[in-house]
Design a protein around this motif. Structure first.
Motif, short mmCIF file in Angstrom:
data_model
loop_
_atom_site.label_atom_id
_atom_site.label_comp_id
_atom_site.label_asym_id
_atom_site.label_seq_id
_atom_site.Cartn_x
_atom_site.Cartn_y
_atom_site.Cartn_z
N VAL A 61 0.89 -1.15 -0.11
CA VAL A 61 -0.13 0.01 -0.12
C VAL A 61 0.95 1.32 -0.06
N THR A 63 4.29 1.48 -0.83
CA THR A 63 5.05 1.59 -1.88
C THR A 63 4.53 1.62 -3.26
N THR A 64 3.29 1.29 -3.23
CA THR A 64 2.54 1.04 -4.37
C THR A 64 3.01 -0.05 -5.30
N SER A 65 3.76 -1.04 -4.52
CA SER A 65 3.99 -2.14 -5.57
C SER A 65 3.16 -3.33 -5.26
N ASN A 66 2.57 -4.06 -6.31
CA ASN A 66 1.85 -4.96 -6.33
C ASN A 66 2.36 -6.22 -5.99
N ASP A 131 3.76 -3.40 -14.29
CA ASP A 131 4.73 -2.05 -13.59
C ASP A 131 6.22 -2.13 -14.00
N TYR A 138 8.76 2.96 -7.56
CA TYR A 138 8.01 2.84 -6.36
C TYR A 138 8.42 3.96 -5.37
N GLY A 144 5.29 7.01 0.87
CA GLY A 144 4.10 6.36 0.55
C GLY A 144 2.91 6.71 1.67
N ASP A 147 1.90 10.23 0.79
CA ASP A 147 1.02 10.09 -0.71
C ASP A 147 -0.30 9.56 0.03
#
Length: 204
Positions: A61, A63-66, A131, A138, A144, A147
């Motif tokens: 969540v 770092t936005t890394s899935n 990505d 990221y 994060g 953000d």
């Protein structure tokens, strides 16, 4: 805003850990009554595995890394499969009238595991691969957090939500009722052992 975001995420984390703890307690008591080492091992592993899953979720969540989500959901699927294994291990040792309940749980776990590894995990894995191909940069954990607390985009666009509807609908309905049901379900008891005759005892 930052306080609200962190509060919501924390409540969800605590709720999921509590749900895992419910299953761990249920299996531990059943394992002790039935003498199943397999179920006892599963009970001991559940909470640590879900704790790792929660850390992966937070990392994803922020770092936005899935990739973190893919690992998180894989761990949830693994735990569900382990619960089914634990229930099957105690199956021959619980009272016969309680076996239909175990059968229902095992079937539900099988459906959940199938969904996780056929739909949910591949979805996050595909997003992460996309990505990576695009060379996405990221965020750090601190970036994060900033953000998440400052950039909110409200939308009801189906294109945005269509891949999330299934898991969100299930997440905010079935687990809640299942968690409540676990509180009221009867404890799994070991089947009564048949008395051994004197002749059978001597034959041993």
């Amino acid at each position: 805003r930052a306080y609200l975001v962190i509060s919501i995420a924390t409540v969800a984390t605590v709720a999921e850990l509590a749900f895992a703890a419910q299953w761990a307690l249920l299996l531990r008591h059943a394992a002790r009554d039935s003498g199943s080492r397999v179920a006892l091992g599963v009970a001991g592993a559940l909470l640590p595995l879900i704790a790792v899953a929660e850390l992966c979720s937070w990392h994803a969540v922020l770092t936005t890394s899935n990739l973190g989500h893919a690992i998180e959901e894989s761990l949830w699927g693994l735990c569900a499969a382990s619960i089914a294994l634990g229930l099957l291990a105690i199956w021959p040792r619980v009272r016969p009238q309680q076996r239909p309940l175990l059968a229902f749980w095992c079937a539900a776990a099988a459906v959940y595991v199938a969904y996780m590894f056929a739909v949910d995990v591949p979805m996050y894995w595909a997003r992460w691969l996309a990505d990576e191909v695009q060379g996405r940069v990221y965020l750090s954990l601190l970036q994060g957090a900033v953000d998440a607390s400052t950039r909110w985009t409200v939308t009801d666009s189906w294109d945005v939500w269509k891949t999330e509807v299934t898991w969100m609908s299930l997440y905010f309905s079935l687990p809640v009722w299942l968690s409540i049901a676990l509180v009221h379900l009867p404890r799994l008891r070991a089947a009564a052992r048949q008395p051994v005759s004197r002749h059978a005892e001597l034959a041993r």
